[in-house]
Design a protein around this motif. Structure first.
Motif, PDB file in Angstrom:
ATOM      1  N   UNK A  89      12.680  -3.492  95.397  1.00 21.22           N
ATOM      2  CA  UNK A  89      11.183  -3.357  96.259  1.00 21.22           C
ATOM      3  C   UNK A  89      10.952  -2.259  95.079  1.00 21.22           C
ATOM      4  N   UNK A  90      11.825  -1.504  94.521  1.00 23.05           N
ATOM      5  CA  UNK A  90      11.197  -0.209  93.816  1.00 23.05           C
ATOM      6  C   UNK A  90      10.690  -0.945  92.229  1.00 23.05           C
ATOM      7  N   UNK A 106      14.448  -4.738  85.935  1.00 21.96           N
ATOM      8  CA  UNK A 106      14.461  -5.585  86.262  1.00 21.96           C
ATOM      9  C   UNK A 106      16.027  -5.976  86.389  1.00 21.96           C
ATOM     10  N   UNK A 107      16.907  -5.264  85.545  1.00 22.75           N
ATOM     11  CA  UNK A 107      18.173  -5.400  85.214  1.00 22.75           C
ATOM     12  C   UNK A 107      18.710  -5.099  86.992  1.00 22.75           C
ATOM     13  N   UNK A 108      18.260  -3.467  87.524  1.00 20.74           N
ATOM     14  CA  UNK A 108      19.019  -3.381  88.818  1.00 20.74           C
ATOM     15  C   UNK A 108      18.766  -4.713  89.877  1.00 20.74           C
ATOM     16  N   UNK A 109      17.104  -4.727  88.837  1.00 20.96           N
ATOM     17  CA  UNK A 109      16.392  -6.154  90.771  1.00 20.96           C
ATOM     18  C   UNK A 109      17.872  -6.724  90.599  1.00 20.96           C
ATOM     19  N   UNK A 110      17.998  -7.273  89.819  1.00 19.68           N
ATOM     20  CA  UNK A 110      18.644  -8.537  89.073  1.00 19.68           C
ATOM     21  C   UNK A 110      20.275  -8.753  89.558  1.00 19.68           C
ATOM     22  N   UNK A 111      20.826  -7.307  89.381  1.00 18.41           N
ATOM     23  CA  UNK A 111      22.110  -6.911  89.564  1.00 18.41           C
ATOM     24  C   UNK A 111      22.327  -6.625  90.866  1.00 18.41           C
ATOM     25  N   UNK A 112      21.078  -6.419  92.042  1.00 21.70           N
ATOM     26  CA  UNK A 112      21.021  -6.130  92.688  1.00 21.70           C
ATOM     27  C   UNK A 112      21.478  -7.979  93.891  1.00 21.70           C
ATOM     28  N   UNK A 113      20.674  -8.075  93.406  1.00 23.58           N
ATOM     29  CA  UNK A 113      20.133 -10.146  94.048  1.00 23.58           C
ATOM     30  C   UNK A 113      21.749 -10.343  93.863  1.00 23.58           C
ATOM     31  N   UNK A 114      22.652  -9.850  92.438  1.00 22.08           N
ATOM     32  CA  UNK A 114      23.731 -10.816  92.461  1.00 22.08           C
ATOM     33  C   UNK A 114      25.234 -10.111  93.497  1.00 22.08           C
TER      34      UNK A 114
END
Length: 186
Positions: free
Chosen positions: A48-49, A92-100
């Motif tokens: 979201x961020x 982008x890294x934070x979002x993909x990490x969160x989804x992982x």
């Protein structure tokens, strides 16, 4: 019955957000958070961020407006001052990490898996790909889908290592990235 109706409304909100309606990023956030709350999942703030930061950079909360801006310039990751680019990469890294960490794409519940797909598509659309320009629309859609599939593959395969990190890491990274983009936009 009520849960199905709420999920249907939330998926419709997600579809409207992805279609590029005015303030569509807010529709996306509301839709995904509704689905995840209904199924007892953490809503996730990093993605979201990331979407809000792209809106902040381009001055609009609609993915359609962001696509129009990136069509003439370049993706959010590659435009603006270096602080914006760095913040966008961190987001982008934070979002993909969160989804992982959440393993939503691998969920046996279709609405949860769909919400994770929406998240990855929205983050990629907001940060990593240019809007449809001189190339045919089909080519742009293939590029967007390919980028989202790449992010989804990373999220699906990196779940175990991502879960070893403390749960606050994606949120902290996202807050730092949002702060960087916000400072660059000021």
């Amino acid at each position: 019955m009520i849960r199905r109706a709420a999920v249907g409304g939330a998926l419709a909100a997600c579809a409207a957000g992805l279609a590029g309606v005015e303030a569509g990023i807010l529709w996306l956030i509301a839709g995904v958070w509704c689905i995840r709350t209904l199924y007892g999942r953490a809503p996730g703030v990093a993605w979201a961020f990331a979407c809000v930061a792209a809106g902040l950079h381009w001055g609009s909360l609609g993915l359609g407006d962001i696509a129009a801006a990136t069509r003439h310039l370049s993706p959010t990751l590659a435009s603006g001052p270096p602080l914006t680019a760095a913040g966008s990469v961190v987001l982008l890294v934070a979002a993909v990490l969160e989804e992982a960490r959440g393993q939503g794409l691998l969920s046996p519940r279709p609405p949860v898996a769909a919400s994770s797909a929406v998240v990855l598509l929205a983050v990629v659309a907001a940060l990593a790909v240019p809007g449809a320009g001189d190339s045919p629309l089909a080519g742009s859609l293939v590029w967007w889908a390919g980028a989202a599939a790449a992010a989804g593959t990373v999220a699906a395969t990196c779940g175990r290592p991502a879960r070893r990190l403390p749960g606050w890491v994606p949120g902290l990274l996202a807050a730092a990235g949002l702060g960087a983009v916000g400072l660059a936009a000021a």
